[in-house]
Structures are given as structure tokens and as C-alpha cells.
Design a protein around this motif. Structure first.
Motif, PDB file in Angstrom:
ATOM      1  N   UNK A  77       0.849  -1.190   0.000  1.00  0.00           N
ATOM      2  CA  UNK A  77       0.000   0.000   0.000  1.00  0.00           C
ATOM      3  C   UNK A  77       0.889   1.247   0.000  1.00  0.00           C
ATOM      4  N   UNK A  78       0.918   2.012  -1.105  1.00  0.00           N
ATOM      5  CA  UNK A  78       1.831   3.171  -1.195  1.00  0.00           C
ATOM      6  C   UNK A  78       1.432   4.338  -0.305  1.00  0.00           C
ATOM      7  N   UNK A  79       0.242   4.287   0.290  1.00  0.00           N
ATOM      8  CA  UNK A  79      -0.215   5.387   1.139  1.00  0.00           C
ATOM      9  C   UNK A  79       0.250   5.250   2.589  1.00  0.00           C
ATOM     10  N   UNK A  80       0.890   4.147   2.906  1.00  0.00           N
ATOM     11  CA  UNK A  80       1.375   3.924   4.264  1.00  0.00           C
ATOM     12  C   UNK A  80       2.855   4.313   4.359  1.00  0.00           C
ATOM     13  N   UNK A  81       3.387   4.296   5.569  1.00  0.00           N
ATOM     14  CA  UNK A  81       4.787   4.663   5.806  1.00  0.00           C
ATOM     15  C   UNK A  81       5.628   3.380   5.825  1.00  0.00           C
ATOM     16  N   UNK A  82       6.478   3.231   4.812  1.00  0.00           N
ATOM     17  CA  UNK A  82       7.233   1.995   4.635  1.00  0.00           C
ATOM     18  C   UNK A  82       8.704   2.201   5.031  1.00  0.00           C
ATOM     19  N   UNK A  83       9.238   1.183   5.748  1.00  0.00           N
ATOM     20  CA  UNK A  83      10.628   1.196   6.197  1.00  0.00           C
ATOM     21  C   UNK A  83      11.355  -0.021   5.630  1.00  0.00           C
ATOM     22  N   UNK A  84      12.609   0.173   5.229  1.00  0.00           N
ATOM     23  CA  UNK A  84      13.467  -0.933   4.799  1.00  0.00           C
ATOM     24  C   UNK A  84      14.571  -1.119   5.823  1.00  0.00           C
ATOM     25  N   UNK A  85      14.687  -2.337   6.344  1.00  0.00           N
ATOM     26  CA  UNK A  85      15.691  -2.647   7.360  1.00  0.00           C
ATOM     27  C   UNK A  85      16.361  -3.964   6.993  1.00  0.00           C
ATOM     28  N   UNK A 114       7.497   5.633  19.462  1.00  0.00           N
ATOM     29  CA  UNK A 114       7.461   7.078  19.237  1.00  0.00           C
ATOM     30  C   UNK A 114       6.572   7.492  18.072  1.00  0.00           C
ATOM     31  N   UNK A 115       5.865   6.557  17.451  1.00  0.00           N
ATOM     32  CA  UNK A 115       4.986   6.866  16.318  1.00  0.00           C
ATOM     33  C   UNK A 115       3.622   7.349  16.808  1.00  0.00           C
ATOM     34  N   UNK A 116       3.089   8.338  16.122  1.00  0.00           N
ATOM     35  CA  UNK A 116       1.759   8.856  16.482  1.00  0.00           C
ATOM     36  C   UNK A 116       0.646   7.945  15.980  1.00  0.00           C
ATOM     37  N   UNK A 117       0.863   7.301  14.847  1.00  0.00           N
ATOM     38  CA  UNK A 117      -0.140   6.388  14.278  1.00  0.00           C
ATOM     39  C   UNK A 117       0.551   5.078  13.905  1.00  0.00           C
ATOM     40  N   UNK A 118       0.832   4.207  14.860  1.00  0.00           N
ATOM     41  CA  UNK A 118       1.583   2.971  14.605  1.00  0.00           C
ATOM     42  C   UNK A 118       0.961   2.085  13.540  1.00  0.00           C
ATOM     43  N   UNK A 119      -0.349   2.134  13.417  1.00  0.00           N
ATOM     44  CA  UNK A 119      -1.014   1.241  12.457  1.00  0.00           C
ATOM     45  C   UNK A 119      -0.690   1.584  11.009  1.00  0.00           C
ATOM     46  N   UNK A 120      -0.130   2.763  10.764  1.00  0.00           N
ATOM     47  CA  UNK A 120       0.201   3.157   9.394  1.00  0.00           C
ATOM     48  C   UNK A 120       1.654   2.853   9.010  1.00  0.00           C
ATOM     49  N   UNK A 121       2.384   2.211   9.902  1.00  0.00           N
ATOM     50  CA  UNK A 121       3.800   1.946   9.654  1.00  0.00           C
ATOM     51  C   UNK A 121       3.996   0.492   9.243  1.00  0.00           C
ATOM     52  N   UNK A 122       4.798   0.300   8.193  1.00  0.00           N
ATOM     53  CA  UNK A 122       5.063  -1.030   7.646  1.00  0.00           C
ATOM     54  C   UNK A 122       6.572  -1.257   7.604  1.00  0.00           C
ATOM     55  N   UNK A 123       7.023  -2.359   8.213  1.00  0.00           N
ATOM     56  CA  UNK A 123       8.454  -2.671   8.275  1.00  0.00           C
ATOM     57  C   UNK A 123       8.783  -3.840   7.354  1.00  0.00           C
ATOM     58  N   UNK A 124       9.716  -3.591   6.437  1.00  0.00           N
ATOM     59  CA  UNK A 124      10.187  -4.629   5.514  1.00  0.00           C
ATOM     60  C   UNK A 124      11.580  -5.051   5.968  1.00  0.00           C
ATOM     61  N   UNK A 125      11.671  -6.209   6.593  1.00  0.00           N
ATOM     62  CA  UNK A 125      12.948  -6.717   7.090  1.00  0.00           C
ATOM     63  C   UNK A 125      13.500  -7.760   6.131  1.00  0.00           C
TER      64      UNK A 125
END
Length: 591
Positions: A276-284, A302-313
């Protein structure tokens, strides 16, 4: 008859004189007038001579009494306060040999260049990096100076006597302002002071000898400091690339338990959010379970809206099970997480990736695994850093293939596994990169963080394409516009430079130099408060600067999970670890 009488009288006189000498010696008395209170009027006019120690038997005494010049020499030797030299035993014979070798070398050096050996040379002006080295060298130099003085006990005694005379003179003068106010002993003490000064004049080293001695001591100390610094570098690099037993234990236990799970229990929820390109994506990209957990945990806390964060490990085959098991047991709240194995990227092969192709060559294997193996710590320090496994791992080079890994995303925030997030990062997605591909914090506040620090500008391929004074920037927290990436063929640019560096003539190691080249004039500078660096090597980072930063970065060898970490910075990292967790406690991971 008169002649016989005169001979007998002479013999009797000599015998009486000899007996007198023995009696005086036995009684502790001295026949020299200098020891009976009579002072030499002008000691500076006495002839120069080398002090001698005499030990006379009966025959020697009779012979010398008939030779006045030896009597004079003996008395002059006594007047100078000759003291028998005591041999100073050195505990370290190697230190003596090194000093003597330095003295011989120093004789060939012109005194005019003495300034080049100053303790305060320009190369030592970096107080952050070299304060301990300067202190170590100064201590070594002082130790060597003491050893030289200890070898000349007579001169030490002379210094003590001179100091005593000075103190006596000060006490004699007191607060007197006129001759009449001086005590009666002042004149005698002044004369005694003059005698000591005369002795000092004849016995102290000349300036040239002192220059040679101190220069050789400084050279020897510099050599030892350089050797110790190489050994320290070797050991710190060795520690930096070593996985602690506790973290290895954690990975193994998690891996075993993961593969005991049924396939149904190995899946993460919210898989629909991964593209989903509308969410906040992280590459780790990481092979360290504990470090990855801190990055994810600190970001979510520390996130205000944790449900919108996506972690790609992405991790390697060895740690794939452990990474999955950890986040299955410790889900990041409402955020989405996904773990992949880099070995499953079949497109990432030697026919496509220059790094993999180069690693298959015999020359590269020889360089990284066999060549220039050193037998000593100091000799191997310069080569060990080039053989750090992270520079060979595709996890480190995967950052140049982000559009290939995540083809349906528009933007992604790349994070290193040695960072801690302290504030909400969603504001980074709102930063206008002005058509650039990379958003990063610049590091050129000081000259050594410019391009010429990382690239070989003696090579025309570098000098003709890049500005040596161009500002460097930091990997660790980077916002990448993947749409612009594709338009400008960033991966293709990276491939071009990586192919040209097959013989390591453009840069030596790491991913920052090719990153600087690949994103040259395509990087947008972010505000420095977003990303504060140096917690893994710089002990002078202020706590105020750390507290106001959105991301803090432990770049350098002293990672927070290692024993060599800097104690004052470690709590910023450990606060995001639950040390009461059964796996953490079972593997004895401690604060």
C-alpha cells in the motif's frame, strides 16, 4: 753520615704522614681544608678535569705522596664532591636497546629540524581522536627522561644540593632589605651557593647532547605509540565484527523454536499493507535480531499512528528463522511487519550484480581471504577492516536495489540496524526532495567528511567526474524516492561504478563511497536534527544534541550491543530492550 740521617729522617717523615692519613680516615676527618670550613675564593678558576674515584693501598699512597700533581688531582676530585656511581638496573632490556638505537639514528638528524618532532604537531590537534594518544606518549617520554636521569645519580645529587642551597639562601635573605639586616651566616651560604653553581657548570650536559637525547626519546616514544595504536585498531575492528555469544545464543534458540512451529503459525497479520503506497514503509536489512528489535520497537513507541507503519525486514538464511520468531513472539503493536530471506531473491545473482560477480573471481577471493595475512596484531590492523564480512554481505549492498525489492512502492525510508528512533518520523514523507532521489543529513561540517576522504582523486575517473570538496552525507536514515530512482536509473549508475572498481582503484571498501558517487548531485540535505551520528566512535557528542534528535546513530566500531560500547551512550539503546523477556534472560543478555 749526614746523608744517611737525612734519608732516615725523610722515611720517618713519610711514615708519620701515612699514619696520619690512616688515623684521619678512621676518625672520619678530612685533611682537605675545604672540609674544615675553609672555602676556595674563586672556584670558577679551577682547571677542568674528569672526576675520578680513588681506592689507595699502602704502596699507592707512598708513591703518590711523592708526586704532587696526583695529590692535587685527588684533592680536586674530593672538592667537587665526587660520588661513586651506582649502576642502575633496567627492568626492561628491550627499552634500553630501543633508546640506544634511537640515539644512533638521531646523530644523523640536523638540529635545525627539531621542530618537526614537537609534541603539538598539527596531526595531534584533533582533541576528539588523539587526546588519549598524546597523554600516552607524554607519559612514556617522562618515563624515559626519568630513566636517563636515574643513570646519572651524581647529577641528581647535584640537583638536590643545588635546590637545598637555594632554599638556604631564601631562608637567609628572608624579608631583609639591607645588608645590615642579613644574618651572619648569609655570606657563607652565598659562597657555598657559588661553589655548587660552579660544580653544576662543569658537570651538566651540554645543549647538543640534551638535544640528541631528547630527540631519540621522542622518536622511540612515537614508534611505540604507533605500534600500540595499530594493535588497538586491530582489536577494536576484531571486536566490532564479532557477534557476542549472548546474541548468537538468542538467534539459535529462536531459530530452533521457529522451525518447530507449524506453517500456519509462521505467518504475520496485515499482509495486505505490504504494497500500500499510502502507508509509511521502512526498509531494514540486518542479521542481528536484537538490533533489529530495537529499531522496530523504538520507531513504534514514538509513532503517532503505529497502524500506518510497515516494516520490511530482510535478513540472511542463518537468521531468517530467528528474525521471524522474535517478531511473532513480540509483534510491533498495530504496525505491519514482514521478514524476507535475501537468498530467495533469485534475480540477485552474479550475472546481474557486479559485487557477486567480483566475489566469484580468484583475485577477489585471494584478496579478502588469503592475501597479506599478518602474524602480528599491529601488522594486521591495516588489512583487517577490508575483510569485514559486512562489506561482502549482500545485505549491505541490497540498498542499491530498493526498486527491485519493492517495485510497487513510491517512497521508502531506509534505516540501519545500529540506530535508535526517538521521535515520530512521519514528517520525513512530507519533505520535498526537489526532484532528488535521496534525502540525507550532510556530514561535511568538518573537512574530513568531504568526497576526497572516501574517493581516490588521483584516479582520472574520479577527478574528472567529482568535486573533492563536495559534501558527504550519511547512510543510516535515508528517504528514497523510488519513482525518481527508476527514472534516473540509479541502480545502473551504481553498476557502472562498481564494475570500474573491480581492482579497488576508485575506493577501498564499504557502500558509502559508491553511494556518494551514485547519488552525486541527486541528494537533498535534510535538517541535522533528523539524524545525529557518531555514538559509536565520538565521545564528545553532547547529550543535548542527542536528546533533540529524531534518530541517533551508533556508526563506528563501538556498537551498543558490544562490550566496547561507550557507556554514556548505551542507555539510549538499552531502554528499548525488555531484559525480563524469557529468551533475553535465558541467553544472559545484560545491561
Amino acid at each position: 753520615m749526614p746523608r744517611a740521617v737525612s734519608l732516615a729522617a725523610l722515611c720517618l717523615l713519610l711514615l708519620l704522614l701515612h699514619l696520619h692519613l690512616h688515623l684521619a680516615a678512621a676518625a672520619g676527618a678530612r685533611v682537605d681544608p675545604i672540609y674544615s670550613g675553609k672555602l676556595v675564593p674563586d672556584w670558577s678558576r679551577q682547571p677542568k678535569f674528569k672526576p675520578q674515584n680513588f681506592s689507595l693501598n699502602r704502596e699507592d699512597s707512598l708513591e703518590l705522596l711523592s708526586r704532587p700533581r696526583y695529590v692535587t688531582r685527588r684533592k680536586l676530585g674530593e672538592r667537587t664532591g665526587v660520588i661513586k656511581m651506582e649502576t642502575v638496573q633496567q627492568d626492561d632490556e628491550a627499552l634500553v636497546k630501543l633508546e640506544n638505537a634511537g640515539i644512533e639514528r638521531s646523530k644523523a638528524v640536523d638540529s635545525a629540524v627539531l621542530g618537526k618532532y614537537s609534541l603539538w604537531r598539527r596531526e595531534n590537534e584533533n582533541e576528539k581522536a588523539d587526546a588519549n594518544v598524546r597523554l600516552m606518549r607524554d607519559q612514556m617520554i617522562m618515563a624515559r627522561i626519568y630513566s636517563v636521569l636515574a643513570k646519572s645519580r651524581d647529577k641528581l645529587d647535584l640537583y638536590r644540593e643545588l635546590l637545598a642551597r637555594i632554599k638556604e639562601s631564601q631562608r637567609s635573605l628572608g624579608e631583609a632589605t639591607a645588608d645590615a639586616e642579613l644574618p651572619k651566616s648569609a655570606s657563607e651560604r652565598a659562597k657555598a651557593m657559588g661553589q655548587v653553581l660552579s660544580k653544576a657548570r662543569d658537570q651538566l650536559y651540554d645543549c647538543k647532547e640534551i638535544t640528541h637525547r631528547l630527540r631519540s626519546m621522542l622518536q622511540s616514544a612515537d614508534e611505540q605509540v604507533r605500534s600500540l595504536k595499530k594493535q588497538s585498531t586491530f582489536l577494536s575492528q576484531l571486536a566490532a565484527k564479532t557477534i557476542p555469544n549472548s546474541i548468537h545464543c538468542l538467534s539459535m534458540r529462536l531459530t530452533i523454536d521457529y522451525y518447530l512451529l507449524s506453517p500456519e503459525k509462521r505467518k504475520f497479520p496485515n499482509s495486505e499493507n505490504l504494497e500500500d503506497p499510502d502507508l509509511y514503509h521502512y526498509a531494514l536489512f540486518s542479521d542481528n535480531v536484537l538490533a533489529a528489535s530495537v529499531v522496530v520497537n523504538s520507531t513504534i513507541v514514538n509513532a503517532k499512528e503505529p497502524e500506518k507503519h510497515v516494516f520490511h525486514l530482510v535478513t540472511d538464511k542463518l537468521n531468517f528463522g530467528a528474525m521471524n520468531m522474535w517478531f511473532l513472539l513480540n509483534p510491533p503493536g498495530d504496525a505491519t511487519i514482514h521478514v524476507e530471506n535475501v537468498d530467495d531473491f533469485k534475480w540477485l545473482n552474479s550475472s546481474y550484480c557486479p559485487v557477486l560477480k567480483q566475489l566469484e573471481s580468484a583475485a577477489m577471493k585471494e584478496y579478502y581471504f588469503k592475501a597479506d595475512r599478518q602474524k602480528t596484531l599491529s601488522a594486521g590492523s591495516s588489512n583487517l577492516k577490508y575483510r569485514n564480512p559486512k562489506y561482502l554481505s549482500m545485505l549491505n549492498h541490497l540498498r542499491f536495489y530498493l526498486p527491485q525489492v519493492y517495485p510497487k512502492l513510491n517512497k521508502i525510508l531506509f534505516l540501519d540496524d545500529d540506530i535508535v528512533v526517538q521521535k515520530d518520523l512521519t514528517g520525513l514523507w512530507e519533505v520535498d526532495l526537489n526532484g532528488n532521489v535521496n534525502g540525507a543529513v550532510e556530514t561535511c561540517g568538518e573537512s574530513f567528511h568531504r568526497f576526497d576522504k572516501y574517493l581516490n582523486f588521483s584516479n582520472p575517473n574520479i577527478s574528472q567526474n567529482f568535486d573533492p570538496n563536495a559534501c558527504g552525507w550519511a547512510y543510516g536514515m535515508n528517504m528514497f524516492d523510488l519513482e525518481e530512482w527508476k527514472k534516473k536509473d540509479i541502480t545502473g549508475i551504481y553498476h557502472k561504478w562498481q564494475n570500474m572498481n573491480e581492482n579497488r582503484l576508485l575506493w577501498k571498501l564499504g557502500t558509502l563511497p559508491p553511494g556518494l558517487m551514485t547519488f552525486y548531485k541527486l541528494t537533498h540535505p535534510l535538517d541535522k536534527s533528523w539524524h545525529v551520528l557518531g555514538l559509536g566512535y565520538n565521545p564528545t557528542v553532547e547529550h543535548a544534541e542527542i536528546d533533540t534528535a529524531a534518530v541517533i546513530h551508533y556508526n563506528g566500531n563501538m556498537k551498543p550491543w558490544l562490550e566496547i560500547a561507550m557507556t554514556k551512550y548505551r542507555p539510549y539503546w538499552t531502554k528499548y530492550i525488555n531484559y525480563e523477556h524469557s529468551y533475553v534472560r535465558g541467553c544472559k543478555i545484560s545491561q
